[in-house]
Design an enzyme around this catalytic site. Structure first.
Site, short mmCIF file in Angstrom:
data_model
loop_
_atom_site.label_atom_id
_atom_site.label_comp_id
_atom_site.label_asym_id
_atom_site.label_seq_id
_atom_site.Cartn_x
_atom_site.Cartn_y
_atom_site.Cartn_z
N THR A 68 7.33 -22.07 52.66
CA THR A 68 6.79 -23.33 53.16
C THR A 68 5.44 -23.62 52.51
OG1 THR A 68 6.37 -24.62 55.17
CG2 THR A 68 5.65 -22.32 55.19
N LYS A 72 5.75 -23.65 47.80
CA LYS A 72 7.09 -23.98 47.29
C LYS A 72 7.13 -24.10 45.76
CE LYS A 72 8.98 -26.15 51.42
NZ LYS A 72 9.77 -27.28 51.97
N ASN A 93 12.41 -23.18 48.31
CA ASN A 93 12.12 -22.91 49.72
C ASN A 93 12.94 -21.74 50.27
OD1 ASN A 93 14.70 -24.19 50.01
ND2 ASN A 93 14.15 -24.75 52.11
N GLY A 135 5.64 -29.97 47.58
CA GLY A 135 6.90 -29.34 47.21
C GLY A 135 8.12 -29.96 47.89
N ALA A 136 7.99 -30.32 49.16
CA ALA A 136 9.12 -30.90 49.89
C ALA A 136 9.52 -32.25 49.30
CB ALA A 136 8.77 -31.06 51.36
N LEU A 159 -1.01 -40.31 39.86
CA LEU A 159 -1.24 -39.96 38.46
C LEU A 159 -0.02 -40.24 37.59
CD1 LEU A 159 -3.04 -36.52 39.02
CD2 LEU A 159 -4.13 -38.67 38.37
N LEU A 212 9.72 -35.63 58.03
CA LEU A 212 10.10 -34.22 57.89
C LEU A 212 9.50 -33.37 59.00
CD1 LEU A 212 11.00 -35.29 55.11
CD2 LEU A 212 10.22 -33.14 54.13
#
Length: 252
Positions: A68, A72, A93, A135-136, A159, A212
């Site tokens: 988590t 990740k 994950n 990461g998610a 960016l 989430l």
């Protein structure tokens, strides 16, 4: 960092993870199935650089890990192999410890998210804004692409080409992007009063809000959507589905 005396150890790798859904979920699962030789623990490390020492300390017991925030992406250089999906996403994950002593990375967030989101999709849900770029969010983007849904990331410091700022979300943007997905930790317990800074005034019944976060079950983000008549969904089912996919991978 915990040390277990059980024959099989599974766990959650993260930082500041005092309470974790995964630990409670798998502990209950083991009890229901009568699995007495296994334990699920939290591996709370201050830096990803501590990962190698953790592995050496537990190497004869570890069978699998979930990963988590914030590791990740950071954990990838420490793994021996990635499955194709994790490789394409660029985030892991789930880690499987193979019989040959290799560490293989997977991404089960994809399975959890897709199967949780799909029942709510309608014909007009063609574009999505992904709030957050951690990461998610990468697994979310991968899933949306597979579902044929266009997307853009919303970032505090955009960016890349597919990123826009929160300040640039206009009424026109909100009208075009009818799926709003919070992949950031904003609004999770204990800071339940917080929510992503988007113009909620332009949310309509055409919108679908997916968070989430599962604690609280109805975040401030989801409450705002609900008040505008939008469809809402939290991250609990996604977590349950990805957990079961992790279990399948560890035992295949």
């Amino acid at each position: 960092m915990e040390v277990s005396k059980k024959n099989k150890v599974y766990g959650l790798l993260g930082r500041d993870i005092g309470y974790s859904f995964s630990r409670g979920y798998f502990t209950e699962k083991f009890e229901k199935l009568g699995i007495e030789d296994s334990e699920y623990v939290n591996f709370d490390i201050p830096s990803i650089e501590d990962f190698s020492a953790l592995i050496k300390k537990q190497q004869f017991q570890l069978h699998g890990m979930n990963v988590t925030i914030p590791y990740k992406q950071e954990v990838i250089p420490f793994l021996d192999k990635l499955d194709n999906t994790a490789k394409k996403i660029g985030a892991v994950n789930t880690i499987k410890f193979t019989k040959k002593g290799l560490l293989k990375g997977y991404n089960t967030d994809v399975v959890g998210f897709e199967n949780s989101l799909t029942p709510f999709l309608k014909k007009h849900h063609k574009r999505a804004l992904i709030l957050g770029t951690g990461g998610a969010s990468k697994a979310i983007a991968f899933s949306l692409k597979r579902l044929g849904i266009q997307y853009r990331f919303v970032s505090r410091s955009p960016l890349k080409k597919k990123e826009i700022s929160y300040e640039s979300i206009t009424q026109k943007v909100m009208e075009r992007y009818t799926i709003l997905i919070n992949s950031s930790p904003v609004g999770t317990f204990p800071n339940v009063h917080l929510m992503p800074q988007i113009p909620y005034i332009w949310i309509t019944k055409q919108h679908l809000l997916f968070d989430l976060i599962y604690n609280p079950s109805e975040t401030s983000f989801l409450k705002e959507g609900k008040m505008k008549g939008a469809s809402i969904k939290n991250g609990l089912q996604m977590l349950e589905l990805q957990a079961e996919e992790s279990w399948r991978i560890w035992n295949q």
